[in-house]
Design a protein around this motif. Structure first.
Motif, PDB file in Angstrom:
ATOM      1  N   GLN A  57       0.836  -1.202   0.000  1.00 24.17           N
ATOM      2  CA  GLN A  57       0.000   0.000   0.000  1.00 24.17           C
ATOM      3  C   GLN A  57       0.872   1.253   0.000  1.00 24.17           C
ATOM      4  O   GLN A  57       2.037   1.218   0.354  1.00 24.17           O
ATOM      5  N   PHE A  58       0.263   2.366  -0.418  1.00 24.21           N
ATOM      6  CA  PHE A  58       0.911   3.670  -0.324  1.00 24.21           C
ATOM      7  C   PHE A  58       0.323   4.403   0.868  1.00 24.21           C
ATOM      8  O   PHE A  58      -0.893   4.456   1.035  1.00 24.21           O
ATOM      9  N   ASN A  59       1.178   4.963   1.699  1.00 26.05           N
ATOM     10  CA  ASN A  59       0.745   5.860   2.743  1.00 26.05           C
ATOM     11  C   ASN A  59       1.844   6.907   2.925  1.00 26.05           C
ATOM     12  O   ASN A  59       3.006   6.667   2.625  1.00 26.05           O
ATOM     13  N   LEU A  60       1.473   8.083   3.387  1.00 22.95           N
ATOM     14  CA  LEU A  60       2.389   9.212   3.464  1.00 22.95           C
ATOM     15  C   LEU A  60       3.116   9.238   4.801  1.00 22.95           C
ATOM     16  O   LEU A  60       2.492   9.217   5.862  1.00 22.95           O
ATOM     17  N   THR A  61       4.439   9.249   4.725  1.00 24.19           N
ATOM     18  CA  THR A  61       5.267   9.419   5.915  1.00 24.19           C
ATOM     19  C   THR A  61       6.386  10.398   5.577  1.00 24.19           C
ATOM     20  O   THR A  61       6.727  10.593   4.411  1.00 24.19           O
ATOM     21  N   TYR A  62       6.938  10.996   6.597  1.00 24.45           N
ATOM     22  CA  TYR A  62       8.048  11.931   6.419  1.00 24.45           C
ATOM     23  C   TYR A  62       9.240  11.420   7.213  1.00 24.45           C
ATOM     24  O   TYR A  62       9.086  10.857   8.285  1.00 24.45           O
ATOM     25  N   ASN A  63      10.430  11.644   6.690  1.00 27.86           N
ATOM     26  CA  ASN A  63      11.651  11.200   7.337  1.00 27.86           C
ATOM     27  C   ASN A  63      12.590  12.397   7.445  1.00 27.86           C
ATOM     28  O   ASN A  63      13.090  12.896   6.444  1.00 27.86           O
ATOM     29  N   SER A  64      12.825  12.861   8.663  1.00 29.00           N
ATOM     30  CA  SER A  64      13.708  14.013   8.853  1.00 29.00           C
ATOM     31  C   SER A  64      15.154  13.585   9.060  1.00 29.00           C
ATOM     32  O   SER A  64      16.029  14.428   9.223  1.00 29.00           O
ATOM     33  N   GLY A  65      15.395  12.296   9.011  1.00 28.12           N
ATOM     34  CA  GLY A  65      16.750  11.787   9.208  1.00 28.12           C
ATOM     35  C   GLY A  65      17.295  11.175   7.935  1.00 28.12           C
ATOM     36  O   GLY A  65      17.056  11.658   6.839  1.00 28.12           O
ATOM     37  N   MET A  66      18.018  10.087   8.120  1.00 24.65           N
ATOM     38  CA  MET A  66      18.607   9.362   6.993  1.00 24.65           C
ATOM     39  C   MET A  66      17.777   8.105   6.747  1.00 24.65           C
ATOM     40  O   MET A  66      16.638   8.035   7.173  1.00 24.65           O
ATOM     41  N   ALA A  67      18.397   7.115   6.151  1.00 24.45           N
ATOM     42  CA  ALA A  67      17.711   5.859   5.873  1.00 24.45           C
ATOM     43  C   ALA A  67      17.189   5.235   7.163  1.00 24.45           C
ATOM     44  O   ALA A  67      17.868   5.250   8.190  1.00 24.45           O
ATOM     45  N   PHE A  68      15.997   4.717   7.094  1.00 29.93           N
ATOM     46  CA  PHE A  68      15.344   4.051   8.222  1.00 29.93           C
ATOM     47  C   PHE A  68      15.211   4.984   9.435  1.00 29.93           C
ATOM     48  O   PHE A  68      15.255   4.545  10.580  1.00 29.93           O
ATOM     49  N   SER A  69      15.060   6.282   9.179  1.00 34.95           N
ATOM     50  CA  SER A  69      14.852   7.327  10.198  1.00 34.95           C
ATOM     51  C   SER A  69      16.009   7.469  11.176  1.00 34.95           C
ATOM     52  O   SER A  69      15.848   8.018  12.260  1.00 34.95           O
ATOM     53  N   ARG A  70      17.167   6.989  10.825  1.00 28.49           N
ATOM     54  CA  ARG A  70      18.353   7.210  11.660  1.00 28.49           C
ATOM     55  C   ARG A  70      18.760   8.669  11.551  1.00 28.49           C
ATOM     56  O   ARG A  70      18.635   9.281  10.506  1.00 28.49           O
ATOM     57  N   GLY A  71      19.261   9.233  12.631  1.00 35.86           N
ATOM     58  CA  GLY A  71      19.746  10.615  12.607  1.00 35.86           C
ATOM     59  C   GLY A  71      18.642  11.646  12.528  1.00 35.86           C
ATOM     60  O   GLY A  71      18.836  12.723  11.972  1.00 35.86           O
ATOM     61  N   SER A  72      17.482  11.328  13.066  1.00 35.19           N
ATOM     62  CA  SER A  72      16.367  12.268  13.045  1.00 35.19           C
ATOM     63  C   SER A  72      16.785  13.585  13.699  1.00 35.19           C
ATOM     64  O   SER A  72      17.396  13.603  14.756  1.00 35.19           O
ATOM     65  N   GLY A  73      16.490  14.688  13.042  1.00 34.15           N
ATOM     66  CA  GLY A  73      16.851  16.002  13.548  1.00 34.15           C
ATOM     67  C   GLY A  73      18.204  16.496  13.058  1.00 34.15           C
ATOM     68  O   GLY A  73      18.611  17.610  13.365  1.00 34.15           O
ATOM     69  N   LEU A  74      18.896  15.670  12.294  1.00 31.44           N
ATOM     70  CA  LEU A  74      20.198  16.071  11.762  1.00 31.44           C
ATOM     71  C   LEU A  74      20.094  16.575  10.326  1.00 31.44           C
ATOM     72  O   LEU A  74      21.073  16.560   9.578  1.00 31.44           O
ATOM     73  N   GLY A  75      18.930  17.038   9.934  1.00 35.64           N
ATOM     74  CA  GLY A  75      18.666  17.482   8.566  1.00 35.64           C
ATOM     75  C   GLY A  75      19.687  18.428   7.975  1.00 35.64           C
ATOM     76  O   GLY A  75      20.143  18.223   6.844  1.00 35.64           O
ATOM     77  N   PRO A  76      20.075  19.495   8.701  1.00 36.32           N
ATOM     78  CA  PRO A  76      21.063  20.415   8.115  1.00 36.32           C
ATOM     79  C   PRO A  76      22.397  19.732   7.802  1.00 36.32           C
ATOM     80  O   PRO A  76      23.011  20.013   6.770  1.00 36.32           O
ATOM     81  N   TYR A  77      22.837  18.838   8.650  1.00 38.76           N
ATOM     82  CA  TYR A  77      24.101  18.136   8.417  1.00 38.76           C
ATOM     83  C   TYR A  77      23.972  17.148   7.260  1.00 38.76           C
ATOM     84  O   TYR A  77      24.885  17.007   6.439  1.00 38.76           O
ATOM     85  N   ILE A  78      22.832  16.467   7.207  1.00 39.58           N
ATOM     86  CA  ILE A  78      22.593  15.513   6.128  1.00 39.58           C
ATOM     87  C   ILE A  78      22.518  16.261   4.798  1.00 39.58           C
ATOM     88  O   ILE A  78      23.085  15.816   3.789  1.00 39.58           O
ATOM     89  N   GLY A  79      21.836  17.401   4.781  1.00 40.11           N
ATOM     90  CA  GLY A  79      21.747  18.212   3.568  1.00 40.11           C
ATOM     91  C   GLY A  79      23.105  18.722   3.120  1.00 40.11           C
ATOM     92  O   GLY A  79      23.427  18.693   1.926  1.00 40.11           O
ATOM     93  N   ALA A  80      23.916  19.184   4.063  1.00 38.25           N
ATOM     94  CA  ALA A  80      25.262  19.667   3.722  1.00 38.25           C
ATOM     95  C   ALA A  80      26.118  18.525   3.178  1.00 38.25           C
ATOM     96  O   ALA A  80      26.844  18.692   2.193  1.00 38.25           O
ATOM     97  N   LEU A  81      26.012  17.353   3.798  1.00 35.51           N
ATOM     98  CA  LEU A  81      26.750  16.192   3.314  1.00 35.51           C
ATOM     99  C   LEU A  81      26.285  15.804   1.907  1.00 35.51           C
ATOM    100  O   LEU A  81      27.104  15.472   1.044  1.00 35.51           O
ATOM    101  N   ALA A  82      24.983  15.870   1.670  1.00 38.38           N
ATOM    102  CA  ALA A  82      24.447  15.555   0.342  1.00 38.38           C
ATOM    103  C   ALA A  82      24.984  16.533  -0.704  1.00 38.38           C
ATOM    104  O   ALA A  82      25.298  16.130  -1.831  1.00 38.38           O
ATOM    105  N   LEU A  83      25.104  17.803  -0.345  1.00 35.69           N
ATOM    106  CA  LEU A  83      25.683  18.783  -1.269  1.00 35.69           C
ATOM    107  C   LEU A  83      27.126  18.437  -1.616  1.00 35.69           C
ATOM    108  O   LEU A  83      27.535  18.505  -2.783  1.00 35.69           O
TER     109      LEU A  83
END
Length: 130
Positions: A57-83
């Protein structure tokens, strides 16, 4: 002396053409990524689920961390690393020689750019999206 298929100006043109393949793939992946997420946000709002087959099924979820919701709340660092990863991959496209390498690198760049866009625009603060 005549130039061979991969010497002089011809080599430069071939490099640019193959370099473009990676960028085109990345752009297509990024566009499809953003369109599918826009569809999901619109179609699955308010907890709606779309049942496909059996338990799929499809259902809507959001993940503010990395894979499998690890590192939740580390969005700015994950974004900088992705850049940093995107910049490194773009640089590596210049050295890529095979079509499979170009396609794979383009797929990764497109996915990372989609993630960066989400972090930038799908949150309440800069780089805090999910």
């Amino acid at each position: 002396m005549t130039e061979g298929p991969l010497t002089g100006h011809t080599r430069s043109s071939a490099r640019r053409a193959t370099f473009r393949v990676g960028f085109v793939v990345a752009a297509i992946v990024m566009i499809v990524d953003q369109l599918s997420k826009a569809w999901a946000v619109n179609a699955l709002a308010d907890g709606r689920r779309i049942h496909l087959v059996s338990t799929l099924q499809f259902n809507l979820t959001y993940n503010s961390g990395m894979a499998f919701s690890r590192g939740s709340g580390l969005g700015p660092y994950i974004g900088a690393l992705a850049l940093v990863v995107v910049v490194g991959l773009v640089i590596s496209l210049r050295r890529a020689s095979g079509l499979v390498t170009l396609l794979a690198t383009g797929l990764i760049i497109g996915g990372a750019l989609g993630n960066i866009i989400d972090r930038l625009w799908r949150g309440d603060r800069w780089f805090h999206g999910s």
